[in-house]
Design a protein around this motif. Sequence first.
Motif: not given
Length: 108
Positions: A23-29, A33-42, A100-105
């Motif tokens: 998740r990324v956010v635009r700031t004045a500067s 990167l707002a967050s980085l989550d991993a989904i483990y596959e194998k 998705e909730t974060w993105l919509r808000s």
Amino acid sequence: MELRVEVDGVLVDVVISVRLLSRVVRTASGWKLASLDAIYEKDAMAPVYPADRLAISRQDTAPYRRSYQFLTYSARGHLPADIPGDDRPDLVAALYDEAETWLRSASL
């Protein structure tokens, strides 16, 4: 992701396949990167030196989740069981729903 660790006296490489959700956010500067989550596959584990023998049975890794069983084994079982992974679609769906909730808000 790759880790080099010693397991039961043998130097091994643990290779973990993950999908990343960022998740990324635009700031004045600029963009941040707002967050980085991993989904483990194998994952997989192999001795660094081919002549070394890693004596791990299926029973040794059976208590651990399939999406990161060797990572958990190398950590001596000290990983949480609620990490999103393909073997737990409920956790993956919850992560995507939260994003998705974060993105919509954020776009209001």
